[in-house]
Scaffold this motif. Structure first.
Motif, short mmCIF file in Angstrom:
data_model
loop_
_atom_site.label_atom_id
_atom_site.label_comp_id
_atom_site.label_asym_id
_atom_site.label_seq_id
_atom_site.Cartn_x
_atom_site.Cartn_y
_atom_site.Cartn_z
N ALA A 1 0.85 -1.19 0.00
CA ALA A 1 0.00 0.00 0.00
C ALA A 1 0.89 1.24 0.00
CB ALA A 1 -0.92 -0.01 1.21
N ASP A 2 0.29 2.38 -0.26
CA ASP A 2 1.02 3.64 -0.34
C ASP A 2 0.54 4.63 0.72
OD1 ASP A 2 2.51 2.98 -2.73
OD2 ASP A 2 0.64 3.23 -3.83
N LYS A 3 1.44 5.52 1.08
CA LYS A 3 1.11 6.63 1.96
C LYS A 3 0.34 7.65 1.11
CE LYS A 3 3.59 10.03 4.70
NZ LYS A 3 4.90 10.48 5.14
N SER A 4 -0.72 8.24 1.66
CA SER A 4 -1.49 9.22 0.92
C SER A 4 -2.11 10.22 1.88
CB SER A 4 -2.57 8.53 0.09
OG SER A 4 -3.53 7.92 0.93
N LEU A 5 -2.90 11.13 1.35
CA LEU A 5 -3.66 12.09 2.15
C LEU A 5 -5.12 11.91 1.79
CD1 LEU A 5 -1.45 15.29 1.72
CD2 LEU A 5 -1.52 13.74 3.67
N ASP A 6 -6.00 12.07 2.78
CA ASP A 6 -7.41 11.85 2.55
C ASP A 6 -8.21 12.82 3.42
OD1 ASP A 6 -9.53 10.50 1.29
OD2 ASP A 6 -9.75 9.11 2.97
N THR A 7 -9.48 12.97 3.12
CA THR A 7 -10.39 13.75 3.93
C THR A 7 -11.16 12.80 4.83
OG1 THR A 7 -10.61 15.48 2.27
CG2 THR A 7 -12.39 15.29 3.86
N VAL A 8 -11.24 13.15 6.11
CA VAL A 8 -11.98 12.32 7.07
C VAL A 8 -13.01 13.19 7.78
CG1 VAL A 8 -10.09 10.69 7.43
CG2 VAL A 8 -10.26 12.68 8.91
N TYR A 9 -13.98 12.54 8.38
CA TYR A 9 -15.04 13.23 9.12
C TYR A 9 -15.00 12.69 10.54
CZ TYR A 9 -16.23 14.42 4.40
OH TYR A 9 -16.16 14.87 3.12
N TRP A 10 -14.98 13.62 11.50
CA TRP A 10 -14.78 13.23 12.89
C TRP A 10 -15.80 13.90 13.78
CZ3 TRP A 10 -10.44 10.28 12.17
CH2 TRP A 10 -10.02 9.54 13.26
N GLU A 11 -16.36 13.14 14.69
CA GLU A 11 -17.27 13.71 15.68
C GLU A 11 -16.44 14.29 16.81
OE1 GLU A 11 -20.97 12.42 18.60
OE2 GLU A 11 -20.16 10.97 17.19
N LEU A 12 -16.80 15.49 17.25
CA LEU A 12 -16.09 16.12 18.36
C LEU A 12 -16.35 15.34 19.64
CD1 LEU A 12 -16.70 19.90 17.62
CD2 LEU A 12 -14.72 18.49 17.02
N GLY B 1 -8.48 -1.26 -2.76
CA GLY B 1 -9.17 0.02 -2.80
C GLY B 1 -9.40 0.68 -1.45
N MET B 2 -8.96 0.06 -0.38
CA MET B 2 -9.17 0.65 0.96
C MET B 2 -8.28 1.87 1.16
SD MET B 2 -11.55 -0.94 2.52
CE MET B 2 -11.36 -0.18 4.11
N VAL B 3 -8.84 2.88 1.80
CA VAL B 3 -8.11 4.07 2.23
C VAL B 3 -8.46 4.24 3.69
CG1 VAL B 3 -7.74 6.53 1.91
CG2 VAL B 3 -8.26 5.09 -0.07
N TYR B 4 -7.45 4.26 4.55
CA TYR B 4 -7.72 4.32 5.99
C TYR B 4 -6.59 5.02 6.72
CZ TYR B 4 -4.51 0.36 6.09
OH TYR B 4 -3.40 -0.45 5.93
N GLN B 5 -6.86 5.39 7.96
CA GLN B 5 -5.86 6.01 8.83
C GLN B 5 -5.26 4.94 9.72
OE1 GLN B 5 -8.79 7.72 8.02
NE2 GLN B 5 -7.33 8.71 6.68
N THR B 6 -3.98 5.08 10.01
CA THR B 6 -3.33 4.16 10.94
C THR B 6 -3.84 4.43 12.35
OG1 THR B 6 -1.48 5.66 11.35
CG2 THR B 6 -1.22 4.07 9.53
N GLU B 7 -3.60 3.49 13.23
CA GLU B 7 -3.99 3.68 14.63
C GLU B 7 -3.30 4.90 15.23
OE1 GLU B 7 -3.87 0.26 17.22
OE2 GLU B 7 -4.45 -1.05 15.56
#
Length: 93
Positions: free
Chosen positions: A12-23, A44-50
């Motif tokens: 997989a590759d390092k990338s940048l993505d837009t995420v939505y987060w509840e405060l 096709g998965m795009v995710y943030q690491t822990e």
């Protein structure tokens, strides 16, 4: 640095993505742009690491979130001054 997809086990590759987060107070959700992500061309998965997830959660817990608009970049979010030095309620580390 080579990443291995946590979903399919392929490269997989390092990338940048837009995420939505509840405060943390549950009052609303925000859009965080240019968030570090892992992107897998195979499944096709795009995710943030822990680690990134923990960074975001800790930062949102430790800053005044009222002045944040609906959209903020990851870099701007992380640059916000903290009210506390660390998350004293996180007993995982």
């Amino acid at each position: 640095m080579e990443f291995i997809c946590e979903w399919c086990g392929k490269a997989a590759d390092k990338s940048l993505d837009t995420v939505y987060w509840e405060l943390p107070d549950g009052s609303r959700a925000i859009e965080i742009t240019d968030t570090p992500a892992v992107s897998c061309k195979d499944c096709g998965m795009v995710y943030q690491t822990e680690e990134v997830t923990k960074e975001i959660e800790d930062q949102l817990f430790l800053i005044d979130t009222k002045p944040i608009g609906k959209i903020i970049s990851f870099e701007d979010l992380m640059a916000r001054p903290r009210l506390l030095k660390r998350n004293y309620f996180d007993f995982s580390s």
